[in-house]
Enzyme design. Sequence first.
Site, PDB file in Angstrom:
ATOM      1  N   CYS A 170     -69.831  41.091  19.874  1.00  0.00           N
ATOM      2  CA  CYS A 170     -71.007  41.724  20.472  1.00  0.00           C
ATOM      3  C   CYS A 170     -72.310  41.146  19.901  1.00  0.00           C
ATOM      4  O   CYS A 170     -72.386  40.826  18.704  1.00  0.00           O
ATOM      5  CB  CYS A 170     -70.934  43.214  20.183  1.00  0.00           C
ATOM      6  SG  CYS A 170     -72.333  44.119  20.820  1.00  0.00           S
ATOM      7  N   HIS A 199     -62.599  48.014   7.587  1.00  0.00           N
ATOM      8  CA  HIS A 199     -62.843  47.919   9.032  1.00  0.00           C
ATOM      9  C   HIS A 199     -63.060  46.456   9.410  1.00  0.00           C
ATOM     10  O   HIS A 199     -63.760  45.717   8.708  1.00  0.00           O
ATOM     11  CB  HIS A 199     -64.071  48.759   9.387  1.00  0.00           C
ATOM     12  CG  HIS A 199     -64.272  48.925  10.873  1.00  0.00           C
ATOM     13  ND1 HIS A 199     -64.777  47.924  11.657  1.00  0.00           N
ATOM     14  CD2 HIS A 199     -64.036  49.967  11.708  1.00  0.00           C
ATOM     15  CE1 HIS A 199     -64.847  48.346  12.917  1.00  0.00           C
ATOM     16  NE2 HIS A 199     -64.401  49.590  12.974  1.00  0.00           N
ATOM     17  N   GLU A 203     -64.910  44.993  11.555  1.00  0.00           N
ATOM     18  CA  GLU A 203     -66.308  44.533  11.672  1.00  0.00           C
ATOM     19  C   GLU A 203     -66.924  44.307  10.292  1.00  0.00           C
ATOM     20  O   GLU A 203     -67.606  43.301  10.060  1.00  0.00           O
ATOM     21  CB  GLU A 203     -67.138  45.557  12.457  1.00  0.00           C
ATOM     22  CG  GLU A 203     -68.578  45.091  12.628  1.00  0.00           C
ATOM     23  CD  GLU A 203     -69.499  46.180  13.144  1.00  0.00           C
ATOM     24  OE1 GLU A 203     -69.125  46.899  14.087  1.00  0.00           O
ATOM     25  OE2 GLU A 203     -70.604  46.323  12.577  1.00  0.00           O
ATOM     26  N   SER A 213     -61.506  54.928  15.556  1.00  0.00           N
ATOM     27  CA  SER A 213     -62.806  54.463  16.056  1.00  0.00           C
ATOM     28  C   SER A 213     -63.930  55.062  15.218  1.00  0.00           C
ATOM     29  O   SER A 213     -64.147  56.277  15.202  1.00  0.00           O
ATOM     30  CB  SER A 213     -62.945  54.880  17.526  1.00  0.00           C
ATOM     31  OG  SER A 213     -64.309  54.900  17.897  1.00  0.00           O
ATOM     32  N   ASN A 231     -67.244  54.833  15.496  1.00  0.00           N
ATOM     33  CA  ASN A 231     -68.377  55.494  16.161  1.00  0.00           C
ATOM     34  C   ASN A 231     -67.959  56.842  16.709  1.00  0.00           C
ATOM     35  O   ASN A 231     -68.766  57.769  16.782  1.00  0.00           O
ATOM     36  CB  ASN A 231     -68.995  54.569  17.220  1.00  0.00           C
ATOM     37  CG  ASN A 231     -68.172  54.525  18.487  1.00  0.00           C
ATOM     38  OD1 ASN A 231     -68.327  55.350  19.361  1.00  0.00           O
ATOM     39  ND2 ASN A 231     -67.267  53.552  18.596  1.00  0.00           N
ATOM     40  N   SER A 247     -65.705  53.183  22.817  1.00  0.00           N
ATOM     41  CA  SER A 247     -64.564  52.419  23.333  1.00  0.00           C
ATOM     42  C   SER A 247     -63.705  53.259  24.282  1.00  0.00           C
ATOM     43  O   SER A 247     -62.555  52.914  24.541  1.00  0.00           O
ATOM     44  CB  SER A 247     -63.739  51.875  22.169  1.00  0.00           C
ATOM     45  OG  SER A 247     -63.611  52.840  21.161  1.00  0.00           O
TER      46      SER A 247
HETATM   47  S1  SF4 Z   1     -70.593  49.807  19.378  1.00  0.00           S
HETATM   48 FE1  SF4 Z   1     -70.599  48.508  21.203  1.00  0.00          FE
HETATM   49  S2  SF4 Z   1     -72.700  47.800  21.465  1.00  0.00           S
HETATM   50 FE2  SF4 Z   1     -72.483  48.572  19.378  1.00  0.00          FE
HETATM   51  S3  SF4 Z   1     -71.978  46.777  18.149  1.00  0.00           S
HETATM   52 FE3  SF4 Z   1     -70.044  47.726  18.716  1.00  0.00          FE
HETATM   53  S4  SF4 Z   1     -69.445  46.689  20.601  1.00  0.00           S
HETATM   54 FE4  SF4 Z   1     -71.631  46.246  20.270  1.00  0.00          FE
END
Ligand code: SF4
Length: 415
Positions: free
Chosen positions: A146, A174, A176, A312, A314, A377
């Site tokens: 992203c 994680h 990321e 997840s 978020n 997601s």
């Molecule tokens: S949550 Fe979505 S928009 Fe935000 S960094 Fe991750 S993939 Fe990108």
Amino acid sequence: MQTYFQKGLGLKAEVAPLLDQDYGSNVIARLRELGYAAEAGGLTIRLAREFGFCYGVDRAIEYAYEAKRRFPERRLFLSGEIIHNPSVNQNLRDMGFTILEDGRDPQKRYAPVAAEDVVVLPAFGVTVEEMKHLRAIGAVLVDTTCGSVLNVWKNVSKYARDGFTVVIHGKHYHEETRATASQALLHKGGAYLCVRDESETEVVCDFVRGRVGREAFLASFAPAVSEGFDPAVHLERIGLANQTTMLMSESLKVQELLRRVYLERYGEAGLAERFRSFDTICSATQDRQDAVLRMFEETPPDVMLVIGGYNSSNTQALVRICSAKCPTYYVESPECIDSGTGALRHRALGSAVSETVEDWLPKGAPNVTLGVTAGASTPDSVVAKSIERILASRGARASDLRAVGSPADPGSGVS
Ligand code: SF4
């Protein structure tokens, strides 16, 4: 032949109808039309104004569909889960993708991949080491990292280049965060430290204040620091970043705690030389968090349902916000809801096991307001199916949904 694709494969229009069919929903479109709130089955359902798929996830899935279309004869791999949603990952498996096991050793992780294969890299990116390894194999790479993650990498790389240790507010395990941390090591002398929350940040602050020793510090952060990390050296100058999907309010707190301790220890002039920060929460994550906060301000629900993968990040941030406001239930998929009895299989934050509750929505009580949101997601189709199952357990259908305050259609069968 082109072997690296970072901007799609030119088949957007061709895959759009498939994506709509697999992840879109008329029920959600109708709820949006009704102003994100509707009634049926003795329930008022309020949808957060921002929920579900973010731009990065939309794009990642689109590229995976394009890869399948462009290379129908080749073996297709996903470097781990493309996003943290079980139904999306299962769908991609059904399309023929093999999802590679997570792992830190690229040799092992990519052992099944050969030069003639196609590997789709996830929205949260892969480590520098993995990328190097994949390029050496020579496979076709479809990179869906992203733009918001790439932006974090740019800042992290700048910190490391300028001699600042990268402090990441994130979960060290994680994908990321691992990928972001690896960017810090691209520069000579680069180092990183991951802090998960305020209490871990306090340990860092206490080291800077001289209240925690080197050994105790390293014992607390063993898996969360770069090799050879020495807090006495590497905490001299720090640059802050965060995993894009953390709780915004917590990231700000972490930043403030660290800023204050550097100010306390080194004064204004020292602070400018030793402390840098950059807000790297992505706008999609922030919009989803702001939307639930707005819902609680304007029309607080009685009960909240948060839908998203249990891994997840978020979605977990959304659960944290909602649980502080009202009874909140975290489910991974529509199958967690029994459409007959209405029983709900949910998971408490941080727990590895699910539990079932029967009476999470008071059946007899009139005017129960159920708030609904979903992580970045989670596709609309999953949110819609979850709502449909809840309605079914109350003798109603999605077609019964009507604007709040409007009379029920007598023929609708609404209870
Ligand atoms: S949550 Fe979505 S928009 Fe935000 S960094 Fe991750 S993939 Fe990108």
